[in-house]
Motif scaffolding. Structure first.
Motif, PDB file in Angstrom:
ATOM      1  N   UNK A 334       0.852  -1.194   0.000  1.00 16.45           N
ATOM      2  CA  UNK A 334       0.000   0.000   0.000  1.00 16.45           C
ATOM      3  C   UNK A 334       0.878   1.231   0.000  1.00 16.45           C
ATOM      4  N   UNK A 349      -8.633   5.921  11.565  1.00 20.17           N
ATOM      5  CA  UNK A 349      -9.627   5.397  10.615  1.00 20.17           C
ATOM      6  C   UNK A 349     -10.167   6.497   9.719  1.00 20.17           C
ATOM      7  N   UNK A 350     -10.427   7.646  10.307  1.00 18.50           N
ATOM      8  CA  UNK A 350     -11.029   8.731   9.551  1.00 18.50           C
ATOM      9  C   UNK A 350     -10.069   9.252   8.485  1.00 18.50           C
ATOM     10  N   UNK A 353      -9.816   6.715   5.733  1.00 24.79           N
ATOM     11  CA  UNK A 353     -10.982   6.753   4.839  1.00 24.79           C
ATOM     12  C   UNK A 353     -10.863   7.898   3.847  1.00 24.79           C
ATOM     13  N   UNK A 356      -8.325   6.950   1.224  1.00 24.41           N
ATOM     14  CA  UNK A 356      -8.875   5.917   0.323  1.00 24.41           C
ATOM     15  C   UNK A 356      -9.887   6.520  -0.648  1.00 24.41           C
ATOM     16  N   UNK A 357     -10.678   7.482  -0.162  1.00 23.33           N
ATOM     17  CA  UNK A 357     -11.637   8.131  -1.059  1.00 23.33           C
ATOM     18  C   UNK A 357     -10.917   8.900  -2.159  1.00 23.33           C
ATOM     19  N   UNK A 359      -8.452   7.701  -3.541  1.00 25.73           N
ATOM     20  CA  UNK A 359      -7.849   6.590  -4.287  1.00 25.73           C
ATOM     21  C   UNK A 359      -6.375   6.386  -3.977  1.00 25.73           C
ATOM     22  N   UNK A 360      -5.992   6.731  -2.765  1.00 22.08           N
ATOM     23  CA  UNK A 360      -4.642   6.429  -2.298  1.00 22.08           C
ATOM     24  C   UNK A 360      -4.742   5.166  -1.441  1.00 22.08           C
ATOM     25  N   UNK A 361      -3.998   4.154  -1.813  1.00 25.06           N
ATOM     26  CA  UNK A 361      -4.050   2.875  -1.109  1.00 25.06           C
ATOM     27  C   UNK A 361      -3.495   3.058   0.307  1.00 25.06           C
ATOM     28  N   UNK A 362      -4.338   2.801   1.304  1.00 22.10           N
ATOM     29  CA  UNK A 362      -3.976   3.156   2.682  1.00 22.10           C
ATOM     30  C   UNK A 362      -4.365   2.069   3.666  1.00 22.10           C
ATOM     31  N   UNK A 363      -3.538   1.913   4.707  1.00 18.42           N
ATOM     32  CA  UNK A 363      -3.870   1.008   5.807  1.00 18.42           C
ATOM     33  C   UNK A 363      -3.701   1.725   7.139  1.00 18.42           C
TER      34      UNK A 363
END
Lengths: 428, 428
Positions: A334, A349-350, A353, A356-357, A359-363
């Motif tokens: 990621x 988490x926020x 999110x 990710x919205x 479109x950056x691959x995130x964990x």
């Protein structure tokens, strides 16, 4: 209980997928570059689809079974019958030329050997509706392109090309009756695997007529099309092969191609040009093979339609790539790993999110720990950048980030953190 | 001879692949954005892999068979047993959390109905090694992301969430013995499909004790977590659900999620949070479903390992996309189609090969015709630009090109034709 995968099949753990996806992506890209469209068919077909083409003896190699409704079915051992069936079903409503490809999983109950599994993948490419040799050349060029994309070149592999017509015409002209041809095809298949003297003996002991055996051996001594021209200048298959090679030159792939009279392809359904791909040292099984099959669509109830196709398996190809060391590197899992200094999982988490919205691959750490442990998890997840939330930089409107590869740290503005991360990711 | 695909299976002609590839690409992108890694397993497994988990009655729904070596095998009806087997086999050597996805073809011998085929695809995503509810939230957020990428929003679908523990605790607290629970789960499954009065009657006729029936109906009248809180504030499953919903809020997906006490998921192996995805009008079968299965890895010989997963099929999802008209447009088949004014096929081939080497998707007419016919073929092949070779522009060092969408024509310099084409393709 048996917790292993069934004999002849493979589990693909994520690390095994890297090579598989590398091969599939290269295949797909070649197909797209050459203007082929993707299709697929069921994993199992009616059993008679295969026995109709290859005879009932094929069933020994099939994963065949009856379903709960009494239908006789078989896992697909090859893709060509499915293509032929699909093309036949559409008949003339299908615009020609059809240029189709597929990457099916196939199944054969065979003896396990190096390069041979019971469940494997195959790239299948077919051109249907073109009788001209341009289609044969197009397919051979596509075969070469798939291999080149994987980092293989003419030092690594060669396309061995012949024509079933050449052999048939020659045998007929020299008075060898058609009923003996099948036996000769079987002989040829053995030629590259035997010492020449042993092969000569085998030819003499197999053919009843010794003069004919000598005639056949004479033909088989041909190494080039020029040799054939000297022996039998009038064969129409010779001009066919010459035309094909001129097209391959025009396409800039002549270096990869050589005439090889021993190529016959076992299957009875080939009707013209046939070819196989081998590693240069010929230390492995064929990597790919194909040819013209002008009568198959008809066999499945379609109108007579010229066709040419080839198939390339993943098993021997993978072995070759491994041997050459032409393996892909492990990709990052990621882009960003969000760490919380204050162990506030909701904040992590926020932010995750929001990235990710964009479109950056995130964990984020699914289980909260001390920062040091979170950073270790970030490294284990092979991310490119770690972003720290809840740090003291936030008071001045920044996030702290760490470039994992270099260990470099810096602050980025909270207001435009997505843009700032995207910019840095572009260079990683 | 039967030339149709077997009952319950599908042929995918290139036009059928457009939607399938659109769905698969969206799935893959979501998985990548969420940091999941791809894996795969054999298409068939040892039969006992499935009967071990689901009992021998599952065999009625399986495509099971014996191979030529007498092995009892089955086509995979679901992916979870394969994942569990693979994770169990690696044990502690596998770094946790495992975040894996796969897009297997699955097979079930079932009655054919709308939204149900015998051969279908499923996205499977699993998080293994995390007991925390963050993993459940992560998976639900991923489910939502896959749907959003396909152009669906909270007007189109909802995630219905509950907990197996909630029901179990409540039933236990109200004195309903554990052996009656399975029967109650079956009842709940029917609730959304029945008129409320009919359902009440069914509950009364099924449960032996009428007081208990009333207690159950009381619980089932709960529409929100607040309702549950009023009825039974001390259930530990209630705080579990509240925690989950707070995570879903932090991830910005609360709009897509609602508590739904009727969600139990038929399978016995779920141990905690369970969820299903439905179209808002509930006119279709579930689009996806999942939940926590903390005891399954152990069942396959692994160490006890918490796990949560979900699966989304392609059939109902495709129906929903069709109904909403959220379908992808047909892509161009290639970028450039090379036409020869002089019908010189070698020249067309050579230019085609040069463009392909520059990774520009290119075709040429496999069968030479007059220019008008070649242009028609170019249009039929859905290319973006037609390039004419052998035209009079070549005397002045140019190729003539035609932008297919607009009909616009212009000359580009032969010397830098690849660059000129790339520049124009970027804007098409």
């Amino acid at each position: 209980m048996n917790y292993l995968p069934p004999k002849g099949t493979r589990d693909f753990y994520p690390e095994d997928m890297i090579l598989r996806e590398h091969i599939f992506t290269s295949w797909e890209q070649s197909c797209h570059t050459f203007g082929f469209e993707k299709y697929d068919a069921p994993v199992f077909e009616h059993l008679d689809l295969y026995t109709h083409k290859s005879g009932t003896e094929i069933e020994q190699q099939l994963y065949s079974f009856e379903d709960k409704g009494g239908r006789k079915l078989s896992l697909r051992p090859e893709m060509t019958p499915s293509v032929a069936r699909m093309v036949a079903a559409r008949g003339n409503s299908l615009a020609k030329p059809v240029k189709w490809y597929s990457i099916p999983k196939l199944f054969r109950y065979e003896k396990m050997q190096k390069g041979r599994l019971r469940e494997f993948f195959q790239l299948n490419m077919d051109i249907i509706g073109i009788a001209e040799l341009t289609a044969d050349a197009e397919l051979i060029a596509a075969t070469i392109d798939t291999m080149k994309r994987l980092g293989l070149d003419s030092q690594d592999f060669q396309i061995h090309i012949s024509s079933r017509n050449l052999l048939e015409e020659y045998l007929q002209n020299t008075g060898i009756p058609k009923k003996e041809h099948a036996e000769i095809y079987l002989l040829l298949d053995k030629m590259p695997k035997m010492a020449y003297n042993d092969f000569c003996e085998l030819v003499h002991s197999t053919l009843s007529n010794q003069e004919r055996a000598e005639t056949l051996l004479h033909l088989l001594s041909a190494k080039t099309l020029e040799d054939i021209e000297k022996m039998a200048p009038d064969l129409s298959a010779l001009s066919e092969l010459k035309e094909l090679f001129s097209y391959l030159s025009a396409m800039g792939v002549a270096d990869y191609c050589s005439f090889d009279i021993t190529i016959v392809r076992g299957l009875a359904y080939y009707t013209g040009i046939v070819f196989e791909v081998f590693d240069t040292r010929r230390s492995m099984r064929a990597i790919a093979g194909g040819g013209r099959y002008n009568r198959l669509i008809e066999l499945y109830g379609g109108t007579p339609t010229p066709a040419v196709g080839f198939a390339m398996g993943d098993v021997v190809l993978s072995d070759l790539l491994r041997e050459k060391g032409a393996l892909p590197t492990e990709p990052a899992k990621c882009d960003v790993f969000v760490i919380s200094v204050t162990k506030d999982i909701s904040a992590a988490m926020s932010i995750t999110a929001r990235l990710r919205n964009a479109r950056i691959s995130t964990e984020f750490p699914l289980k909260m720990n001390a920062v040091g442990k979170q950073l270790k998890k970030a490294a284990a997840s092979r991310c490119k950048i770690a972003l720290l939330t809840g740090g003291e930089e936030e008071a001045s409107g920044n996030y702290r980030i760490k470039i994992m590869q270099t260990g470099e740290e810096e602050n980025i503005p909270m207001e435009q953190f997505k843009e700032a991360l995207s910019a840095r990711l572009e260079n990683l």
